[in-house]
Design an enzyme around this catalytic site. Structure first.
Site, PDB file in Angstrom:
ATOM      1  N   SER A 109       1.902   2.347  -1.669  1.00 20.13           N
ATOM      2  CA  SER A 109       3.282   2.813  -1.696  1.00 20.13           C
ATOM      3  C   SER A 109       4.046   2.113  -0.584  1.00 20.13           C
ATOM      4  O   SER A 109       3.448   1.695   0.420  1.00 20.13           O
ATOM      5  CB  SER A 109       3.343   4.328  -1.473  1.00 20.13           C
ATOM      6  N   TYR A 149       0.943  11.896   3.382  1.00 21.60           N
ATOM      7  CA  TYR A 149       1.080  10.888   2.328  1.00 21.60           C
ATOM      8  C   TYR A 149       1.236   9.496   2.930  1.00 21.60           C
ATOM      9  O   TYR A 149       0.547   8.553   2.540  1.00 21.60           O
ATOM     10  CB  TYR A 149       2.278  11.230   1.444  1.00 21.60           C
TER      11      TYR A 149
END
Length: 258
Positions: free
Chosen positions: A148, A165
């Protein structure tokens, strides 16, 4: 060799974790269109069944296996089943992921562990299992990790804090580099795709909260579409990328370029 032949995946088996919806299903469509038989894993059988029906309607051979990457003891058995029932795995797309939004001081430990267990520990274990049972014995393979842009940069203070995350995806970025160097002599490439903001179930909350800020920070001033990951996924899964390894490639409309 003609370029079409370099991109051809006929006869290849691609395992895509978290493949029942979102980015995983989009990647399955791309690889299946170019001839791969696709194997999808995800936690929910009903979503897997819907994905299989969708792919079958496109003429793509699809197999589905319910599995939770956070349940570590289940990983080796499901890979063994896939190899026994479908055949050796040539392409592994580590797409399954989890996220959690909370300030660091209020972040529950169980939520931290859930994110790290799925995004890093489960990814490691399924990669290890596929290497042992398919790629190392056959002396070839393509591993594509879905990282990501959150693994390439920090978090805008206007957005919901997502420390677990971001931390996990930063780990995926360096997992990719390190494993690529280790496996290069074995004919196995390892790369990651680092998506920016795409409208998926996982990003629904983030977009509801901060879509306008995201668009303002993105040079292309748009979110990712259903087609924006497909070309890169196909490239990294095919022989056209035989000399590409250890790369973390952002597909983000330019958000990490500024």
């Amino acid at each position: 060799m003609a370029l079409k032949e370099l991109l051809d995946l006929t006869g290849k088996t691609a395992l895509i974790t978290g493949g029942s919806r979102g980015l995983g299903l989009q990647i399955a469509e791309a690889l299946g269109e170019y001839g791969a038989r696709v194997v999808l894993t995800a936690r929910k059988q009903n979503e897997l069944d819907e994905a299989k029906a969708h792919l079958s309607g496109l003429g793509i051979e699809a197999h589905v296996y319910a599995n939770d990457l956070g349940a570590f003891d289940s990983i080796d058995p499901v890979v063994e089943r896939i190899v026994a029932e479908v055949g050796p795995i040539h392409i592994l797309v580590n797409n399954a992921g989890a996220t959690w939004g909370a300030s660091t001081v209020d972040h529950p430990l169980d939520a931290w562990l859930k994110v790290i267990n799925v995004n890093l520990n489960g990814l490691f274990l399924i990669t290890q299992s596929v290497l042992k049972r398919s790629m190392l014995p056959q002396g070839a393979g393509r591993i594509i990790n879905i990282a990501s842009v959150a693994g390439l940069q920090g978090n805008d203070p206007r957005m919901t804090p997502t420390l677990a995350y971001n931390t996990s995806k930063g780990g995926v970025v360096n997992f990719t580099r390190t494993l690529a160097a280790e496996l290069a002599p074995d004919g196995i490439t390892v790369n990651s795709i680092c998506p920016g903001y795409f409208p998926t179930k996982m990003t629904k909350g983030t977009l509801a909260y901060g879509e306008q800020a995201i668009l303002a920070a993105t040079p292309m001033h748009r979110l990712g579409t259903d087609a924006d990951l497909k070309g890169l996924a196909l490239l990294l899964a095919s022989d056209a990328s035989a000399y590409i390894t250890g790369q973390n490639i952002a597909v983000d409309g330019g958000i990490t370029s500024v």
